[in-house]
Design an enzyme around this catalytic site. Structure first.
Site, mmCIF file in Angstrom:
data_model
loop_
_atom_site.group_PDB
_atom_site.id
_atom_site.type_symbol
_atom_site.label_atom_id
_atom_site.label_comp_id
_atom_site.label_asym_id
_atom_site.label_seq_id
_atom_site.Cartn_x
_atom_site.Cartn_y
_atom_site.Cartn_z
ATOM 1 N N ARG A 1 13.258 58.880 -79.921
ATOM 2 C CA ARG A 1 12.805 58.360 -78.629
ATOM 3 C C ARG A 1 11.284 58.197 -78.579
ATOM 4 N NH1 ARG A 1 13.377 54.664 -76.214
ATOM 5 N NH2 ARG A 1 15.593 55.061 -76.575
ATOM 6 N N LYS B 1 -7.650 47.774 -68.063
ATOM 7 C CA LYS B 1 -6.498 48.133 -67.232
ATOM 8 C C LYS B 1 -5.333 48.526 -68.140
ATOM 9 C CE LYS B 1 -8.034 45.100 -63.512
ATOM 10 N NZ LYS B 1 -7.771 43.883 -62.719
ATOM 11 N N LYS C 1 -21.075 44.434 -62.591
ATOM 12 C CA LYS C 1 -20.135 43.827 -61.657
ATOM 13 C C LYS C 1 -20.737 43.821 -60.256
ATOM 14 C CE LYS C 1 -15.816 44.157 -62.749
ATOM 15 N NZ LYS C 1 -14.413 44.620 -62.948
ATOM 16 N N GLU D 1 -20.913 39.830 -64.179
ATOM 17 C CA GLU D 1 -19.910 39.158 -63.358
ATOM 18 C C GLU D 1 -20.610 38.242 -62.351
ATOM 19 O OE1 GLU D 1 -16.089 40.972 -61.417
ATOM 20 O OE2 GLU D 1 -17.767 41.214 -60.018
ATOM 21 N N ASP E 1 -15.688 35.203 -61.993
ATOM 22 C CA ASP E 1 -14.622 35.890 -61.270
ATOM 23 C C ASP E 1 -14.006 35.027 -60.173
ATOM 24 O OD1 ASP E 1 -12.986 38.096 -60.599
ATOM 25 O OD2 ASP E 1 -14.347 38.651 -58.981
#
Length: 294
Positions: A113, A148, A180, A209, A230
């Protein structure tokens, strides 16, 4: 791990030490503090040996065979022989045998597994990535991953992106500075933020960004050579491409889907960034089938 497994991991660009850490954590989750598979110990004699096939239950792209081999190496003290039948990055169909595994039957089932969890997860990411790479075929644009990722599995998932034909962005917060919106607000603007990063970390790549043409121009004028565009429309992206020219690489990011991928690639950007490669890819269904005993 066996030397051959270590060599295979290194050939894939994976750090064997990191892989072993991930595998041991996963095995502990399955086997508990005593390292015990109660079902296999109770039902299978310790001197029984068998061969099993690792079989694709659906079509897709394989990634993680060396990682699965590491699981069989580390799950028990016995020697299990793993013989891959395909290579990572291979497209497979339902029913294809990906590897054969031979050894003590208890060991095969104890490792089953955990090995399949990692192999199925990585192959799912590779399969999803290949769909994006196919959608961008014929353009200069490449598909990028993001941070992510599943906590603890980043190194494996980013490898799977590569196996599927994608490109890795930064590994973490330490290897690339990414300015960002919140950084711009906190620092007082793009130029100020860029200068602060460059002064403190002169050799670290800096990405910025941007959301408008004016921001894109300001960023490249400050010195940035990689821009994250973005949530821009294709029309706006074309304006940015025209304004920036070849002074910076451009990445389209934010809410992209396979349906619109060719349209975004046609704007002239260099990359499409897709968080879903790692945060939303379904697994590729893979099973371990013991061969029937005669």
């Amino acid at each position: 791990m066996k030397p051959s497994t270590v060599e295979a991991l290194r050939a894939d660009g994976l750090d064997p030490v990191l892989v072993e850490r991930i595998v041991r954590t996963a095995l502990e989750e399955d086997l508990g503090p005593e390292g015990l598979d109660v079902t296999s110990v109770a039902t299978i004699p310790d001197d029984q040996f068998d061969t099993a096939d690792v079989v694709a239950r659906a079509g897709g792209v394989v990634a993680g065979l060396a990682v699965a081999t590491a699981v069989f190496d580390l799950a028990t003290s016995s020697t299990v022989q793993v013989s891959p039948q395909v290579s990572d990055g291979t497209r497979v169909a339902r029913g294809d045998v990906l590897a054969t595994v031979s050894g003590p039957t208890r060991s095969l089932l104890t490792a089953e597994r955990t090995a399949l969890n990692l192999l199925s997860r990585m192959s799912g990411v590779a399969t999803h990535t290949r769909a994006w790479a196919d959608a961008l075929d014929g353009s200069k644009a490449m598909v990028l991953d993001t941070r992510k990722t599943t906590p603890g599995l980043r190194v494996l998932e980013k490898y799977a992106v590569r196996a599927g034909g994608g490109t890795n962005k930064r590994m973490g917060l330490y290897d690339v500075a990414m300015i960002k919106d919140n950084h711009k607000l906190a620092a007082g603007g793009i130029t100020a933020a860029y200068r602060r990063v460059r002064e403190m970390f002169p050799r670290v790549p800096v990405q910025v960004e941007v959301t408008t043409v004016d921001e894109a121009v300001e960023a490249v004028d400050a010195g940035a050579d990689f821009l994250l565009c973005d949530n821009m429309t294709p029309m706006l992206l074309r304006e940015v491409v025209a304004a920036v020219g070849d002074r910076a690489e451009l990445e389209a990011t934010g809410g992209l889907t396979l349906d619109v991928a060719p349209e975004y690639a046609a704007t002239g950007v260099d990359y499409l960034s897709v968080g879903a490669l790692t945060h939303s890819s379904p697994i590729l269904d893979i099973a371990l089938d013991l061969r029937l005993r005669s």
